[in-house]
Design a protein around this motif. Structure first.
Motif, PDB file in Angstrom:
ATOM      1  N   PRO A 397      13.941   9.329  27.283  1.00  0.00           N
ATOM      2  CA  PRO A 397      14.190   8.497  26.102  1.00  0.00           C
ATOM      3  C   PRO A 397      12.973   7.614  25.832  1.00  0.00           C
ATOM      4  O   PRO A 397      12.283   7.193  26.767  1.00  0.00           O
ATOM      5  N   THR A 427      18.669   2.996  18.052  1.00  0.00           N
ATOM      6  CA  THR A 427      19.391   2.283  19.105  1.00  0.00           C
ATOM      7  C   THR A 427      18.508   2.048  20.322  1.00  0.00           C
ATOM      8  O   THR A 427      17.633   2.852  20.646  1.00  0.00           O
ATOM      9  N   GLN A 429      20.278   1.494  23.068  1.00  0.00           N
ATOM     10  CA  GLN A 429      21.351   1.702  24.042  1.00  0.00           C
ATOM     11  C   GLN A 429      21.649   3.184  24.160  1.00  0.00           C
ATOM     12  O   GLN A 429      22.630   3.683  23.626  1.00  0.00           O
ATOM     13  N   GLY A 430      20.780   3.910  24.863  1.00  0.00           N
ATOM     14  CA  GLY A 430      21.006   5.331  25.063  1.00  0.00           C
ATOM     15  C   GLY A 430      21.369   5.678  26.485  1.00  0.00           C
ATOM     16  O   GLY A 430      21.402   6.848  26.856  1.00  0.00           O
ATOM     17  N   ARG A 431      21.634   4.661  27.291  1.00  0.00           N
ATOM     18  CA  ARG A 431      21.996   4.931  28.684  1.00  0.00           C
ATOM     19  C   ARG A 431      23.360   5.611  28.753  1.00  0.00           C
ATOM     20  O   ARG A 431      24.227   5.372  27.904  1.00  0.00           O
ATOM     21  N   ALA A 436      26.349   7.127  25.635  1.00  0.00           N
ATOM     22  CA  ALA A 436      25.489   8.263  25.344  1.00  0.00           C
ATOM     23  C   ALA A 436      25.635   9.317  26.442  1.00  0.00           C
ATOM     24  O   ALA A 436      26.231   9.075  27.496  1.00  0.00           O
ATOM     25  N   ASP A 455      24.509  -0.222  19.246  1.00  0.00           N
ATOM     26  CA  ASP A 455      23.362  -0.855  19.871  1.00  0.00           C
ATOM     27  C   ASP A 455      23.869  -1.910  20.844  1.00  0.00           C
ATOM     28  O   ASP A 455      25.066  -2.229  20.866  1.00  0.00           O
ATOM     29  N   ARG A 490      15.148  10.926  21.051  1.00  0.00           N
ATOM     30  CA  ARG A 490      16.195  10.152  21.710  1.00  0.00           C
ATOM     31  C   ARG A 490      15.617   8.794  22.103  1.00  0.00           C
ATOM     32  O   ARG A 490      14.556   8.711  22.724  1.00  0.00           O
ATOM     33  N   THR A 491      16.302   7.719  21.724  1.00  0.00           N
ATOM     34  CA  THR A 491      15.783   6.381  21.999  1.00  0.00           C
ATOM     35  C   THR A 491      16.731   5.618  22.923  1.00  0.00           C
ATOM     36  O   THR A 491      17.940   5.875  22.951  1.00  0.00           O
ATOM     37  N   SER A 492      16.141   4.677  23.666  1.00  0.00           N
ATOM     38  CA  SER A 492      16.952   3.868  24.573  1.00  0.00           C
ATOM     39  C   SER A 492      16.152   2.644  24.990  1.00  0.00           C
ATOM     40  O   SER A 492      15.182   2.265  24.337  1.00  0.00           O
TER      41      SER A 492
END
Length: 710
Positions: A397, A427, A429-431, A436, A455, A490-492
């Motif tokens: 991510p 976001t 918050q990709g954990r 996610a 988020d 994919r963001t986190s």
């Protein structure tokens, strides 16, 4: 003595005292914490806290961390919460444990607990030795009880361990080449594995030329496939690695979606659908007729860029799965593995082993999931998965690109009377614990549905909105948050989340307002800042840097040289930090010096706190000057250190740190406190050196030249 009025939230969630401390081994104290060592020195600080509150020697304590079978569930080691939340919980647990032992000793000695004290675990009566100590009393003291938070804590004035430098527990093994990292683990009968990565969610594996991959391996390998999850497994890591490198040319996928170069720029977010909300006071027309000013700042996608790629081991034996990982949250990962593998959480043990530093959600969870999927399909065989560098860059991510627009209406003195921070971002918050999914879960049959976009909530510090509200005294302030659900990568979470780009924007904007008002940037800040702790760090940093109110004049005769300042309180509730940077701009930006003053509340280990503040300055400088994930048509991102450069050792400036004295007995998180102020300080110094403002990060030579030519 200080009494805790309420039970710390982390202790309330893990309320049995024996979950935190026990005295089962004579002469030793066994400590447990859910926080994990990421290179920040947290286990050393936790040991100091326990040694202080229990009145035992630091050397008597052994500490275990991040083990779903044996430690408290403290969620993630993230958000600068280790000391501010976990340390406070541990302090309360140890204080109550000490009180229970003193009560037991008082019964045995027919005296009051107030007549007793502890010296290195031994019980003293009016200062004289008794026959009792923690270990002789342990069989009579039941720690399997709920904490109440009512025990008296040692006064800060009596501290002899907390507040002093302590040698880091994690460093000797690392410095002298011991097997400290998960990469070093070797279990009997272990097989090595590499995953042939699904290019993106929804891509399907059309065909694979196994014969060609076997030829490339030049050794014995096997394949594990389940739907679109494909792994190469073998005893010889060299053969497995060669096969994995060749697999990209011999595995053909349908439904491949590649991001374009256009999508790598933050401004692309402005064209996308978003989920919008307003936080804070609504806009009104009470400022009509006043001057207004606005500016837009951007930052691209960032990689964690850990020096070592992610790694994990897993073993599935007799219906129980054990996973060794360097992830930041063993309990959330266990929950995600339970959902993915349809195993009861009680059938899964997740144990933290140190790995490459990242300070955020990199590939560690996904590597652990890879190993787990393979291990369940190969019972009784330990499986080791190590990602390749290209895989880490392409599939971990990334921190989302952000656009931050700041606008203000100004009073007659040129100060903001009304303030709006408008933010566009994916976001943070990709954990897996945030709802996610893991990459492996998306590849196996019947993948879970796409999670609803969300988020990090403001109660947890916020994601894109983190530090979006300035700390300055402004009558009306608000944040308009545009959450962009679909991003090309994919963001986190990455160190400081949205705080770094937000503080860069806010503090750059403050400098621009000061310039419009023809006022010194530091004097301008102090004129609208009533928080005494905030004022102290700004004033101290200015003194450290010999800041002059005629700073612009002071730079005359020093072509293209400038100083800049940045300030924030991380999350508006953790550590305060003010950073001043001096630099010069020639063919590129050269950092000369950085000064930082910080208020971290109760400092447990000063040397470790300074290390964290320095590390934040260095990493932020790298983000500001060099780092941005580039997209192209052949890969999902950079593949090596040439395509994703980071700050070199030779480019690190002189750094001076001073910790401002605080009368608080609460430790404040410092790990992310300097990231935003450093970014702003560099941006403001560049503006002063060049006489023009560059609002888009990173501040590369090409970007600056384009601005000059424009």
């Amino acid at each position: 003595m200080t009494t805790s009025a309420t039970l710390p939230s982390v202790l309330a969630d893990n309320s049995s005292l024996d979950r935190w401390v026990n005295f089962a081994i004579p002469g030793k104290v066994e400590l447990a914490t859910g926080r994990v060592e990421l290179g920040q020195g947290v286990l050393t600080a936790m040991t100091q806290i326990a040694a202080e509150e229990l009145d035992v020697a630091f050397e008597r304590i052994t500490i275990r961390s991040g083990d779903t079978d044996r430690t408290p569930n403290e969620g993630y080691t993230a958000g600068s919460q280790s000391m501010q939340a976990g340390g406070i919980a541990l302090r309360a647990a140890c204080a109550e444990t000490r009180a229970l032992f003193l009560d037991q000793a008082a019964q045995r000695l027919s005296c009051t607990a107030t007549q007793l004290s502890v010296r290195d675990g031994r019980i003293l009566h009016n200062g004289a030795a008794t026959q009792f100590d923690y270990w002789s009393l342990a069989p009579s003291v039941r720690l399997a009880r709920e904490a109440t938070g009512s025990a008296a804590r040692k006064p800060v004035a009596d501290y002899t361990i907390v507040g002093r430098n302590a040698a880091r527990l994690d460093l000797p093994e690392k410095l002298f080449g011991a097997a400290a990292f998960v990469h070093d683990m070797a279990l009997e009968g272990m097989a090595h594995a590499r995953v042939v990565r699904q290019p993106n969610r929804g891509a399907t594996l059309d065909s694979i030329d196994e014969a060609a991959i076997r030829r490339a391996a030049r050794g014995s390998i096997g394949f594990v496939r389940d739907g679109n999850f494909l792994a190469i497994v073998g005893d010889d890591e060299t053969a497995v690695e060669a096969a994995a490198a060749a697999a990209a040319d011999h595995a053909h996928w349908n439904g491949v979606e590649r991001p374009s170069a256009l999508q790598q720029e933050a401004n692309w977010l402005l064209q996308r659908p978003s989920l919008d909300r307003v936080i804070g006071a609504p806009e009104t027309d009470t400022t009509r007729g006043l001057q207004s000013y606005e500016a837009v700042y951007t930052r691209g996608y960032l990689a964690h860029a850990s020096i070592g790629p992610s790694c994990a081991l897993a073993l599935y034996r007799d219906g129980h799965l054990t996973v060794w990982t360097h992830c930041q949250g063993v309990f959330p990962l266990r929950a995600a593995l339970s959902r993915m593998l349809k195993l009861d959480p009680s059938a899964i043990s997740v144990r933290h082993v140190q790995g490459p530093g990242c300070y955020g959600h990199n590939g560690a969870d996904d590597a652990a999931a890879d190993a787990a999927v393979i291990a369940v399909r190969m019972p009784g065989r330990p499986i080791r998965v190590r990602w390749r560098r290209q895989e880490e860059f392409a599939f971990e991510p990334v921190s989302p690109a952000m656009v931050v627009k700041v606008r203000a209406t100004l009073d007659a003195g040129g100060h903001p009377a009304d303030w709006t921070t408008e933010i566009w971002s994916g976001t943070h918050q990709g954990r897996p614990g945030g709802g996610a999914t893991l990459l492996a879960a998306e590849a196996v049959p019947d993948p879970p549905p796409v999670p609803a976009p969300t988020d990090v909530p403001e109660a947890a510090g916020g994601g894109a909105t983190r530090n979006g509200e300035p700390l300055y005294d402004i009558a009306a302030k608000r944040i308009i948050h545009h959450l962009v659900p679909e991003t090309p990568r994919r963001t986190s979470a990455l160190r400081s989340l949205g705080a770094m780009p937000n503080i860069f924007a806010l503090e750059s904007f403050i400098d621009e307002l000061a310039e419009r008002a023809q006022q010194d940037p530091i004097a301008y800040r102090l004129a609208r800042l009533s928080d005494p702790r905030a004022r102290r760090v700004i004033e101290r940093s200015a003194a450290m840097a010999n800041w002059s109110e005629s700073e612009r004049d002071a730079n005359r005769g020093q072509a293209n040289r400038g100083k800049g300042v940045g300030f924030a309180q991380y999350k508006n509730r953790a550590a305060y930090a003010a950073v001043i940077v001096e630099l010069e701009v020639d063919e590129s930006i050269k950092l000369l010096r950085a000064w930082c003053a910080a208020d971290a509340g109760l400092v447990v280990n000063p040397d470790a706190v300074i290390n964290q503040l320095e590390g934040g300055i260095i990493q932020s400088a790298s983000w500001v000057l060099k780092e941005q994930v580039q997209f192209d048509t052949t890969s999902a991102g950079p593949i090596d250190w040439e395509t994703y450069p980071v700050l070199r050792f030779s480019e690190v400036p002189e750094i001076a740190i001073e910790l401002v004295e605080s009368d608080s007995d609460i430790p404040l998180g410092v790990g992310e406190a300097t990231a935003g102020p450093t970014a702003a300080a560099i941006g403001n110094a560049v503006s002063r050196a060049l006489g023009l403002r560059v609002r888009d990060l990173p501040l590369t030579r090409e970007r600056i030249m384009a601005k000059l030519l424009a």
